[in-house]
Design a protein around this motif. Structure first.
Motif, PDB file in Angstrom:
ATOM      1  N   MET A  44       0.827  -1.207   0.000  1.00  0.00           N
ATOM      2  CA  MET A  44       0.000   0.000   0.000  1.00  0.00           C
ATOM      3  C   MET A  44       0.862   1.259   0.000  1.00  0.00           C
ATOM      4  N   PRO A  45       0.441   2.300  -0.692  1.00  0.00           N
ATOM      5  CA  PRO A  45       1.212   3.552  -0.715  1.00  0.00           C
ATOM      6  C   PRO A  45       1.185   4.237   0.646  1.00  0.00           C
ATOM      7  N   ASP A  46       2.200   5.070   0.906  1.00  0.00           N
ATOM      8  CA  ASP A  46       2.249   5.804   2.170  1.00  0.00           C
ATOM      9  C   ASP A  46       1.152   6.866   2.243  1.00  0.00           C
ATOM     10  N   HIS A  47       0.784   7.392   1.092  1.00  0.00           N
ATOM     11  CA  HIS A  47      -0.267   8.415   1.043  1.00  0.00           C
ATOM     12  C   HIS A  47      -1.069   8.218  -0.227  1.00  0.00           C
ATOM     13  N   PRO A  48      -2.395   8.272  -0.154  1.00  0.00           N
ATOM     14  CA  PRO A  48      -3.206   8.163  -1.367  1.00  0.00           C
ATOM     15  C   PRO A  48      -3.124   9.442  -2.190  1.00  0.00           C
ATOM     16  N   GLU A  49      -3.554   9.355  -3.421  1.00  0.00           N
ATOM     17  CA  GLU A  49      -3.649  10.543  -4.263  1.00  0.00           C
ATOM     18  C   GLU A  49      -4.976  11.242  -3.998  1.00  0.00           C
ATOM     19  N   TRP A  50      -4.928  12.560  -3.947  1.00  0.00           N
ATOM     20  CA  TRP A  50      -6.111  13.391  -3.796  1.00  0.00           C
ATOM     21  C   TRP A  50      -6.196  14.353  -4.976  1.00  0.00           C
ATOM     22  N   PRO A  51      -7.331  15.000  -5.205  1.00  0.00           N
ATOM     23  CA  PRO A  51      -7.449  15.907  -6.353  1.00  0.00           C
ATOM     24  C   PRO A  51      -6.358  16.981  -6.356  1.00  0.00           C
ATOM     25  N   GLU A  52      -5.822  17.258  -7.535  1.00  0.00           N
ATOM     26  CA  GLU A  52      -4.726  18.218  -7.659  1.00  0.00           C
ATOM     27  C   GLU A  52      -5.101  19.591  -7.132  1.00  0.00           C
ATOM     28  N   ARG A  53      -6.356  19.985  -7.323  1.00  0.00           N
ATOM     29  CA  ARG A  53      -6.767  21.331  -6.928  1.00  0.00           C
ATOM     30  C   ARG A  53      -7.019  21.461  -5.424  1.00  0.00           C
ATOM     31  N   LEU A  54      -6.949  20.358  -4.699  1.00  0.00           N
ATOM     32  CA  LEU A  54      -7.225  20.393  -3.274  1.00  0.00           C
ATOM     33  C   LEU A  54      -6.071  21.085  -2.541  1.00  0.00           C
ATOM     34  N   VAL A  55      -6.383  22.117  -1.780  1.00  0.00           N
ATOM     35  CA  VAL A  55      -5.383  22.823  -0.971  1.00  0.00           C
ATOM     36  C   VAL A  55      -5.407  22.219   0.427  1.00  0.00           C
ATOM     37  N   VAL A  56      -4.291  21.600   0.822  1.00  0.00           N
ATOM     38  CA  VAL A  56      -4.212  20.903   2.111  1.00  0.00           C
ATOM     39  C   VAL A  56      -3.390  21.762   3.078  1.00  0.00           C
ATOM     40  N   LEU A  57      -4.016  22.153   4.186  1.00  0.00           N
ATOM     41  CA  LEU A  57      -3.378  22.988   5.194  1.00  0.00           C
ATOM     42  C   LEU A  57      -3.196  22.211   6.493  1.00  0.00           C
ATOM     43  N   PRO A  58      -2.278  22.655   7.347  1.00  0.00           N
ATOM     44  CA  PRO A  58      -2.219  22.066   8.693  1.00  0.00           C
ATOM     45  C   PRO A  58      -3.538  22.332   9.416  1.00  0.00           C
TER      46      PRO A  58
END
Length: 262
Positions: A44-58
């Motif tokens: 399994m990958p360490d992190h899945p792929e999410w939509p490119e346009r998604l802005v991920v913040l802390p």
């Protein structure tokens, strides 16, 4: 021939939101039909792929939702719910692909069922967002849920203790109040979606609790003490009331269990 873990790996690395929903539904359907054989050849990958346009913040940098009852606040609420359900797809797929080989067929069947239902939840919420004039990805999100998956990637018991039995159980606590607020806003379609999610999540938490008990039996652990140890070690937040005791009990979580770590 492609096996289950390979199909899961591909779904996890599908970044397009609707593509992930379709890939999840397809692999669950094919596995249930016997077309997709059970097998765990893929890592399994360490992190899945999410939509490119998604802005991920802390988590601490997330913007405030705005005035209660405003259109901005309503959209922010449903966008947050959409992200929770989107990540829940990845969590359910990952737990099967990562731990299914050692946990057995019932575990695989239960959490593939969870994955299919999380995909359905996301699709319902996404359509509701569109009806409100918004799209998934319009607002920033945080990766707190997936951080819990990374924290527990080494051990099936830890994953079960934290994701279904803490994080999803917390959803049982907060969803009724959210549902009441949505009803007060006249959003009856949204209320039906939330009621469906609440009903399904009771079963999801129950699956987690059931398989945690199995894990403890097979590893010589006392469930209550082992769960408390794992929560103290791997959960970065705090368990605070109020608790939805009736929903938690229906899911197999007794009050003396979770009150032991409050």
């Amino acid at each position: 021939m492609t096996d289950l873990s390979q199909a899961i790996h591909r779904a996890l690395l599908t970044g397009d939101a609707r593509g992930k929903v379709m890939a999840t539904r397809a692999l669950v359907r094919d596995w249930r039909r016997g077309v997709l054989p059970t097998g765990f050849s893929a890592r399994m990958p360490d992190h899945p792929e999410w939509p490119e346009r998604l802005v991920v913040l802390p988590p601490g940098k997330m913007p405030k939702r705005g005035k209660a009852g405003s259109e901005r606040n309503r959209i922010a609420l449903w966008h947050s719910l959409a992200h929770i359900e989107f990540v829940a797809i990845d969590l359910a797929l990952d737990i099967v692909g990562r731990f299914g080989a050692g946990m057995g067929d019932d575990f695989v069947a239960d959490f593939l069922g969870v994955a299919a239902e999380e995909a359905m939840h996301f699709a319902l919420i996404e359509r509701h967002l569109v009806a409100m004039g918004a799209d998934y990805g319009d607002l920033p999100v945080h990766a707190g849920l997936w951080l819990s998956a990374q924290e527990t990637a080494h051990d099936a018991g830890a994953r079960l203790a934290i994701v279904p039995m803490v994080l999803e159980a917390r959803g049982l606590d907060v969803t009724p109040a959210t549902l009441e607020r949505v009803v007060s806003q006249g959003d009856l379609r949204g209320a039906k979606i939330l009621q469906r999610i609440l009903d399904d999540e009771i079963r999801h938490v129950a699956a987690g609790a059931r398989h945690f008990e199995f894990y403890c039996r097979t590893h010589g652990k006392e469930p209550k003490n082992h769960w408390k140890m794992l929560v103290n070690r791997h959960f970065k937040g705090t368990l605070t009331p109020p608790f939805n005791d009736s929903a938690r009990l229906a899911a197999g979580l007794s009050r003396d269990l979770y009150e032991s770590v409050v």
